[in-house]
Motif scaffolding. Structure first.
Motif, PDB file in Angstrom:
ATOM      1  N   ASN A  97       0.723  -1.282  -0.035  1.00 12.79           N
ATOM      2  CA  ASN A  97       0.101  -0.053  -0.186  1.00 12.79           C
ATOM      3  C   ASN A  97       0.787   1.419  -0.080  1.00 12.79           C
ATOM      4  N   LEU A  98       0.544   2.110  -0.802  1.00 13.02           N
ATOM      5  CA  LEU A  98       1.098   3.394  -0.894  1.00 13.02           C
ATOM      6  C   LEU A  98       0.914   4.246   0.127  1.00 13.02           C
ATOM      7  N   GLY A  99       1.840   4.591   0.982  1.00 10.15           N
ATOM      8  CA  GLY A  99       1.463   5.637   2.269  1.00 10.15           C
ATOM      9  C   GLY A  99       0.403   4.632   2.929  1.00 10.15           C
ATOM     10  N   LYS A 100      -0.431   5.374   3.779  1.00  5.57           N
ATOM     11  CA  LYS A 100      -1.449   4.618   4.293  1.00  5.57           C
ATOM     12  C   LYS A 100      -2.892   4.759   3.495  1.00  5.57           C
ATOM     13  N   SER A 101      -2.697   4.738   2.223  1.00 10.40           N
ATOM     14  CA  SER A 101      -4.029   4.523   1.578  1.00 10.40           C
ATOM     15  C   SER A 101      -4.077   3.237   1.250  1.00 10.40           C
ATOM     16  N   GLY A 102      -5.283   2.719   0.407  1.00  9.17           N
ATOM     17  CA  GLY A 102      -5.706   1.660  -0.358  1.00  9.17           C
ATOM     18  C   GLY A 102      -4.987   1.195  -1.427  1.00  9.17           C
ATOM     19  N   TRP A 239     -10.877  13.338 -12.134  1.00  5.17           N
ATOM     20  CA  TRP A 239      -9.837  13.398 -12.903  1.00  5.17           C
ATOM     21  C   TRP A 239      -8.613  12.815 -12.192  1.00  5.17           C
ATOM     22  N   VAL A 240      -8.561  12.846 -11.083  1.00  2.43           N
ATOM     23  CA  VAL A 240      -7.560  12.564 -10.355  1.00  2.43           C
ATOM     24  C   VAL A 240      -8.057  11.503  -9.002  1.00  2.43           C
ATOM     25  N   MET A 241      -7.264  10.447  -8.671  1.00  3.88           N
ATOM     26  CA  MET A 241      -7.496   9.661  -7.511  1.00  3.88           C
ATOM     27  C   MET A 241      -6.774   9.984  -6.425  1.00  3.88           C
ATOM     28  N   TYR A 242      -5.544  10.365  -6.364  1.00  5.08           N
ATOM     29  CA  TYR A 242      -4.867  10.698  -5.179  1.00  5.08           C
ATOM     30  C   TYR A 242      -3.778  11.830  -5.612  1.00  5.08           C
ATOM     31  N   TRP A 243      -3.253  12.473  -4.625  1.00  8.92           N
ATOM     32  CA  TRP A 243      -2.290  13.545  -4.950  1.00  8.92           C
ATOM     33  C   TRP A 243      -1.078  13.399  -4.050  1.00  8.92           C
ATOM     34  N   ASN A 259      -3.315  22.183   6.614  1.00  7.59           N
ATOM     35  CA  ASN A 259      -4.281  22.789   5.637  1.00  7.59           C
ATOM     36  C   ASN A 259      -5.403  21.945   5.109  1.00  7.59           C
ATOM     37  N   CYS A 260      -5.310  20.782   4.800  1.00  6.55           N
ATOM     38  CA  CYS A 260      -6.269  19.522   4.249  1.00  6.55           C
ATOM     39  C   CYS A 260      -7.143  19.436   5.661  1.00  6.55           C
ATOM     40  N   ARG A 261      -6.564  19.243   6.779  1.00  3.18           N
ATOM     41  CA  ARG A 261      -7.495  18.846   7.862  1.00  3.18           C
ATOM     42  C   ARG A 261      -8.435  20.117   8.320  1.00  3.18           C
ATOM     43  N   GLN A 262      -7.842  21.312   8.041  1.00  2.00           N
ATOM     44  CA  GLN A 262      -8.352  22.453   8.578  1.00  2.00           C
ATOM     45  C   GLN A 262      -9.355  22.664   7.455  1.00  2.00           C
ATOM     46  N   PHE A 263      -9.334  22.676   6.191  1.00  5.82           N
ATOM     47  CA  PHE A 263     -10.520  22.731   5.099  1.00  5.82           C
ATOM     48  C   PHE A 263     -11.369  21.713   4.598  1.00  5.82           C
ATOM     49  N   ASN A 264     -10.919  20.510   5.538  1.00  7.39           N
ATOM     50  CA  ASN A 264     -11.568  19.409   5.010  1.00  7.39           C
ATOM     51  C   ASN A 264     -11.078  18.742   3.546  1.00  7.39           C
ATOM     52  N   CYS A 265     -10.003  18.866   3.148  1.00  9.53           N
ATOM     53  CA  CYS A 265      -9.598  18.372   1.821  1.00  9.53           C
ATOM     54  C   CYS A 265      -8.826  17.107   2.159  1.00  9.53           C
ATOM     55  N   VAL A 266      -8.846  16.234   0.626  1.00  8.02           N
ATOM     56  CA  VAL A 266      -8.101  15.111   0.529  1.00  8.02           C
ATOM     57  C   VAL A 266      -6.461  15.470   0.960  1.00  8.02           C
ATOM     58  N   THR A 267      -5.854  14.512   1.706  1.00  8.95           N
ATOM     59  CA  THR A 267      -4.556  14.673   2.278  1.00  8.95           C
ATOM     60  C   THR A 267      -3.517  13.984   1.313  1.00  8.95           C
ATOM     61  N   PRO A 268      -2.191  14.546   0.975  1.00  4.90           N
ATOM     62  CA  PRO A 268      -1.423  13.964   0.362  1.00  4.90           C
ATOM     63  C   PRO A 268      -0.933  12.492   0.675  1.00  4.90           C
ATOM     64  N   TYR A 291       5.361   9.098   7.840  1.00  7.93           N
ATOM     65  CA  TYR A 291       4.357   8.021   7.570  1.00  7.93           C
ATOM     66  C   TYR A 291       3.763   7.497   8.848  1.00  7.93           C
ATOM     67  N   ASN A 292       4.385   7.666   9.873  1.00  5.12           N
ATOM     68  CA  ASN A 292       3.775   7.003  11.127  1.00  5.12           C
ATOM     69  C   ASN A 292       2.740   8.178  11.527  1.00  5.12           C
ATOM     70  N   LYS A 293       2.966   9.532  11.315  1.00  2.99           N
ATOM     71  CA  LYS A 293       2.320  10.622  11.943  1.00  2.99           C
ATOM     72  C   LYS A 293       1.003  10.751  11.017  1.00  2.99           C
ATOM     73  N   ILE A 294       1.251  10.867   9.783  1.00  2.00           N
ATOM     74  CA  ILE A 294       0.286  11.431   8.845  1.00  2.00           C
ATOM     75  C   ILE A 294      -0.055  10.461   7.632  1.00  2.00           C
ATOM     76  N   GLY A 295       0.576   9.492   7.520  1.00  2.00           N
ATOM     77  CA  GLY A 295       0.281   8.349   6.293  1.00  2.00           C
ATOM     78  C   GLY A 295       0.971   8.788   5.046  1.00  2.00           C
ATOM     79  N   VAL A 296       1.900   9.523   5.241  1.00  2.00           N
ATOM     80  CA  VAL A 296       2.695   9.906   3.766  1.00  2.00           C
ATOM     81  C   VAL A 296       3.684   8.878   3.473  1.00  2.00           C
ATOM     82  N   GLY A 297       3.559   8.160   2.392  1.00  3.14           N
ATOM     83  CA  GLY A 297       4.513   7.130   1.945  1.00  3.14           C
ATOM     84  C   GLY A 297       5.675   7.822   1.223  1.00  3.14           C
ATOM     85  N   LEU A 298       6.548   6.802   0.814  1.00  2.00           N
ATOM     86  CA  LEU A 298       7.969   7.356  -0.018  1.00  2.00           C
ATOM     87  C   LEU A 298       7.918   6.492  -1.149  1.00  2.00           C
ATOM     88  N   MET A 299       8.138   7.196  -2.172  1.00  3.37           N
ATOM     89  CA  MET A 299       8.397   6.760  -3.655  1.00  3.37           C
ATOM     90  C   MET A 299       9.837   7.334  -4.069  1.00  3.37           C
TER      91      MET A 299
END
Length: 450
Positions: A97-102, A239-243, A259-268, A291-299
């Motif tokens: 799984n890329l990051g903590k996404s599905g 148009w896009v699934m993830y960013w 900012n994503c959490r504040q404005f209820n937007c999709v997080t990276p 990754y452990n704090k906010i679920g951002v993976g590494l490519m």
């Protein structure tokens, strides 16, 4: 006593008989032979994903073609002529799984910079299609694009290849970047620029959606709120699934997440960063924390795996260590200069020391020579060892490989079989040679600074 024992044995043997131990049972229920005890259903844990079972079984519908058997010529011929994915992916291909996404991606992806003409790659679309086909048939499902590297031509050619191959859309992941540069007319990361760039990429790729769109570098003149709202808009449109992000600092990634959490937007979900034997701080220190704090993976990508510089020992030392090689051979890609600052930080410090001290280039060349000698003992090339070493890091969920020919891609894929050989002894030997294991600076009290 004997009667009591006989009673207990009889009671145990006839435990299912209601007439011996239940005086209040309904007589009609006792005489009814059709009456059955209620069935007890035990709870089962559902299978999370059938893809996980395919990893263990190693079986997938498609042609019977194994990477580990047969000659290389037979392999390339059969893989390129096939219209579907291999029944069994190349040895060492894993899906995570890329990051903590599905979103599940292969542990190696195809970086198309060198494939579609960037950094001296092939301009022949037939050769590029052979490379893309071999990557797909080998189990790779990630194709990375960037207009900063190979321009719009890569998106057009990959779109035509995907249209001709007629692969199932859910079987591959396409990533592209929105590039911000002061040298172009469409500069900035405004809402207008992001939406127009996504629409243009969709038209060039001839796809209904893009899996991941990455923001390449932060625009200091554009508010972060506008960037995250624009990415949330294109995702909401379908148009896009993830960013994700590319070459962002941990502070900038945290700002985007806030900012994503504040404005209820999709997080990276991913950050694309450089990672190799001589550049380790960000991927090893800060990306696991994100990754452990906010679920951002590494490519990850590197100058060796992506094919920017030569992997040979003689050419590798001069091209990998010489800063002028980036300016002369890749002058149009000046963004690589600041990525190599860490390689020469020690060199700038040594210039102030006495002349008898060893020059910095010599020191790095010695390290590279020792790593090449270790690769020879392991029976592989320096590039293969660099790929296997990068994938040994559990934080790297997908490593981008570059290939200008099917032979080069085949050689890179063989490095996956080297990962089990990198035991603690070999890794300790590499650490002894490199002497650059990153560590956090010690905590300094604000009172001590006064």
């Amino acid at each position: 006593m004997s009667q009591l024992m006989l009673y207990n044995l009889g009671h145990a043997s006839n435990a299912g008989n209601d007439t011996n131990n239940n005086a209040n049972t309904n007589s009609s229920m006792e005489d009814d032979d059709s009456y059955q005890l209620p069935t007890i259903y035990r709870c089962r844990a559902p299978i999370a994903s059938l893809d996980c079972m395919e990893e263990f079984n190693g079986v997938e519908s498609g042609v019977h073609c194994k990477v580990s058997t047969g000659t290389k010529e037979q392999l390339l011929t059969s893989c390129i002529s096939s219209q579907s994915r291999l029944q069994q992916p190349s040895p060492g291909i894993r899906y995570r799984n890329l990051g903590k996404s599905g979103l599940r991606v292969s542990n190696v992806g195809l970086g198309t910079w060198t494939t579609f003409g960037g950094a001296g790659g092939p301009t022949n679309e037939e050769t590029a299609e052979a490379v893309v086909t071999l990557a797909y048939d080998s189990g790779i499902n990630v194709f990375d694009l960037s207009e900063a590297h190979s321009g719009h031509k890569a998106e057009i050619q990959l779109g035509r290849i995907l249209l001709r191959r007629c692969w199932k859309r859910s079987s591959y992941v396409v990533t592209t970047k929105i590039y911000w540069s002061t040298k172009t007319e469409g500069r900035g990361l405004s809402r207008k620029h992001i939406i127009e760039s996504v629409q243009a990429s969709l038209a060039r790729l001839q796809l209904s959606y893009i899996d991941i769109v990455m923001i390449h570098k932060v625009d200091p003149m554009c508010p972060m709120e506008e960037i995250v709202r624009a990415m949330n808009y294109v995702i909401g449109k379908g148009w896009v699934m993830y960013w994700g992000t590319s070459r962002w600092t941990p502070v900038e990634i945290m700002e985007a997440y806030s900012n994503c959490r504040q404005f209820n937007c999709v997080t990276p979900i991913v950050e694309q960063a450089e990672y190799h034997l001589f550049y380790r701080d960000k991927p090893e220190l800060y990306m696991p924390e994100l990754y452990n704090k906010i679920g951002v993976g590494l490519m990850a990508w590197s100058t060796i795996t992506i094919g920017i510089v030569s992997s040979k020992h003689e050419e590798g030392m001069s091209s990998f260590l010489s800063r002028s090689s980036y300016k002369n051979k890749y002058s149009s890609f000046s963004w690589t200069e600041d990525e190599t600052q860490s390689l020469y930080k020690e060199g700038s410090e040594l210039k102030e020391k006495p002349v008898e001290e060893e020059p910095p280039v010599r020191k790095y060349s010695d390290k590279l020579r020792d790593v090449c000698a270790l690769a020879e003992r392991l029976g592989c090339t320096f590039a293969q060892l660099a790929i296997a070493w990068s994938l040994k890091n559990e934080s790297v969920q997908c490593l981008l490989l570059g290939a200008s020919s099917i032979e080069q891609l085949y050689e890179s894929l063989q490095s996956l079989q080297l990962i089990p050989k990198l035991n603690s002894t070999v890794m300790t030997e590499i650490e002894r040679i490199l002497e650059n294991k990153p560590s956090r600076p010690p905590m300094v009290s604000t009172l001590a600074l006064r």
